[in-house]
Design an enzyme around this catalytic site. Structure first.
Site, mmCIF file in Angstrom:
data_model
loop_
_atom_site.group_PDB
_atom_site.id
_atom_site.type_symbol
_atom_site.label_atom_id
_atom_site.label_comp_id
_atom_site.label_asym_id
_atom_site.label_seq_id
_atom_site.Cartn_x
_atom_site.Cartn_y
_atom_site.Cartn_z
ATOM 1 N N SER A 165 0.789 -1.231 0.000
ATOM 2 C CA SER A 165 0.000 0.000 0.000
ATOM 3 C C SER A 165 0.819 1.278 0.000
ATOM 4 C CB SER A 165 -0.954 0.000 1.189
ATOM 5 O OG SER A 165 -0.238 -0.150 2.390
ATOM 6 N N HIS A 225 -5.599 -3.223 -1.963
ATOM 7 C CA HIS A 225 -5.385 -2.188 -2.986
ATOM 8 C C HIS A 225 -5.446 -2.738 -4.418
ATOM 9 C CE1 HIS A 225 -4.474 1.381 -0.554
ATOM 10 N NE2 HIS A 225 -4.067 0.503 0.343
ATOM 11 N N LYS A 256 -12.104 0.633 -0.256
ATOM 12 C CA LYS A 256 -11.261 1.446 -1.137
ATOM 13 C C LYS A 256 -11.946 1.594 -2.506
ATOM 14 C CE LYS A 256 -7.285 -0.159 1.495
ATOM 15 N NZ LYS A 256 -7.258 0.878 2.520
HETATM 16 N N1 PMP Z 1 -4.944 -4.510 4.115
HETATM 17 C C1 PMP Z 1 -4.236 -3.605 3.434
HETATM 18 C C2 PMP Z 1 -3.096 -4.070 2.590
HETATM 19 C C3 PMP Z 1 -4.582 -2.250 3.480
HETATM 20 O O1 PMP Z 1 -3.889 -1.335 2.802
HETATM 21 C C4 PMP Z 1 -5.685 -1.859 4.285
HETATM 22 C C5 PMP Z 1 -6.133 -0.404 4.361
HETATM 23 N N2 PMP Z 1 -5.187 0.481 4.813
HETATM 24 C C6 PMP Z 1 -6.381 -2.833 4.980
HETATM 25 C C7 PMP Z 1 -5.992 -4.148 4.876
HETATM 26 C C8 PMP Z 1 -7.540 -2.470 5.855
HETATM 27 O O2 PMP Z 1 -8.697 -2.277 5.111
HETATM 28 P P1 PMP Z 1 -9.946 -1.545 5.757
HETATM 29 O O3 PMP Z 1 -9.706 -0.078 5.634
HETATM 30 O O4 PMP Z 1 -11.109 -2.037 4.993
HETATM 31 O O5 PMP Z 1 -9.977 -1.960 7.194
#
Ligand code: PMP
Length: 393
Positions: free
Chosen positions: A182, A210, A241
């Site tokens: 990310s 992502h 997202k």
């Molecule tokens: N996994 C990854 C790789 C992420 O980038 C994120 C979001 N930052 C999440 C999980 C968490 O997702 P959510 O915002 O739906 O909790």
């Protein structure tokens, strides 16, 4: 009495190091442009890749779901909190992802907490890429399994760790990687990882937060991008997202999903998604299934912006996705850069330690399908101006 100076002292230290996160309040809904502090600014840091967070069809679907199902789920899924609309979302999401079944959870973060400790015990081993997301790290911490960390995107190092875990007598081997990392936007070398997992009979789990709605045909994710359907055991995704809503999910074989329904603690002990979120997410899945226009626009925008930034002389790292890190390395410089951009009408947050390693601070630009060419040119002009002022380019 507790001395709250302990907290304030540490906050001051963070501020001095340029590591204090400045929380900006949006006075307008998610869109290409936002109002913050009464000022109109171009939004370059939201995960709303396809612009669905303020999409009319999704809003309508959320309202209809509220009309039909009310506002709250009433309970956890295993007691009285499973509504037909949850199961419909899970069914259509499974079809979209080309898997047997999915399980929807409250967030992507929770999805990782749900899966990892549920399927591993003290007899098992978890092998994790060193740059995996915080929610994976925390999920691993909740498990009693032995831990092995392999070098970022290095399938050969993964193989060494797999050999080591086998030699040390671990029963089940669970390999976990982000699909898209990310902060850097680089991809896991999934075909190589799949081969290693098949060779050592390991379970493979990919967190594609992502990649969902971004990679592969119609945004089906990294497994589709590499045409590895059926060879990745567990996909964790987010609805927060590109899907524009909130929530997370696990996708895989029916046996896995049935097992998680009995064992995954966030599923068992935390109430389910609200009807509005579920209805909107279902509309997002249907939209993606029907058309890949937004996904294509996202990639066109990202490739234009990235190329032009490189031409200006910026270091944009090794991203292979619309995530565009503008590498500044020094946390104070990065924070100053972000502040100046904001004065110029650009909202692009600085990201420093602990979200990224020390000395790797950056402005992480998130391009969206709803940015116009004029928006991107405006951003490029401002990056050029601030970059020159601060001696970056
Ligand atoms: N996994 C990854 C790789 C992420 O980038 C994120 C979001 N930052 C999440 C999980 C968490 O997702 P959510 O915002 O739906 O909790």
């Amino acid at each position: 009495m507790f001395d709250y100076n302990e907290f304030s002292k540490e906050l001051k230290e963070l501020e001095e190091k340029g590591l204090l996160v400045r929380i900006r309040t949006l006075q307008s809904p998610q869109g290409a442009w936002l109002t913050i502090d009464g000022k109109k600014v171009l939004n370059l840091c939201s995960n709303n890749y396809l612009g669905l967070a303020f999409n009319e069809e999704l809003k309508k679907a959320a309202i209809e779901a509220i009309e039909k199902w009310g506002v709250g789920p009433g309970a956890v899924r295993t007691i009285a909190g499973t509504l037909e609309i949850h199961e419909l979302l899970e069914k259509e999401l499974a079809e979209f992802k080309k898997v047997e079944a999915t399980l929807v959870l409250q967030s992507g973060f929770n999805a990782n907490q749900a899966v990892i400790p549920a399927i591993t015990t003290a007899e098992d081993a978890i092998l994790s890429d060193e740059l995996n997301h915080a929610s994976i790290i925390d999920g691993v911490r909740l498990s009693k399994a032995k831990r092995y960390v392999w070098k970022h995107r290095d399938a050969e190092d993964l193989e060494e760790k797999l050999k080591q875990a086998k030699a040390e007598g671990s029963r089940r081997l669970l390999v976990i990687t982000d699909g898209v990392f990310s902060m850097d936007g680089d991809l896991a070398p999934l075909p190589e990882i799949v081969e290693k997992c098949e060779k050592y009979d390991a379970l493979l789990m990919v967190d594609d937060a992502h990649g969902e709605g971004v990679l592969g045909s119609h945004g089906r994710g990294i497994v589709d991008h590499f045409d590895l359907h059926g060879r990745v055991d567990i996909e964790v995704g987010t609805l927060s997202k590109a899907f524009g809503v909130v929530g997370g999910f696990v996708a895989g074989k029916k046996d896995l999903i049935d097992y998680l329904k009995q064992k995954a603690r966030p599923f068992l002990f935390s109430s389910s998604l609200s009807p509005a979120e579920t209805g909107a997410a279902l509309a997002a899945v249907r939209m993606l299934k029907a058309s890949d226009e937004l996904v294509k626009k996202l990639w066109d925008n990202a490739s234009y912006f990235k190329t032009e930034m490189q031409k200006l002389g910026f270091d944009t790292g090794h991203s292979e996705t619309p995530i565009t890190p503008v590498m500044l390395y020094d946390a104070k410089l990065s924070s100053q850069f972000s502040k100046k951009l904001f004065e110029e009408g650009i909202f692009a947050q600085s990201i420093g330690y602990p979200t990224v390693p020390k000395g790797k601070a950056r402005i992480r630009v998130m391009i969206s399908a709803v940015h116009t060419k004029e928006d991107l040119d405006f951003a490029l002009g401002k990056f050029k101006k601030v970059g020159k002022e601060l001696g970056v380019i």
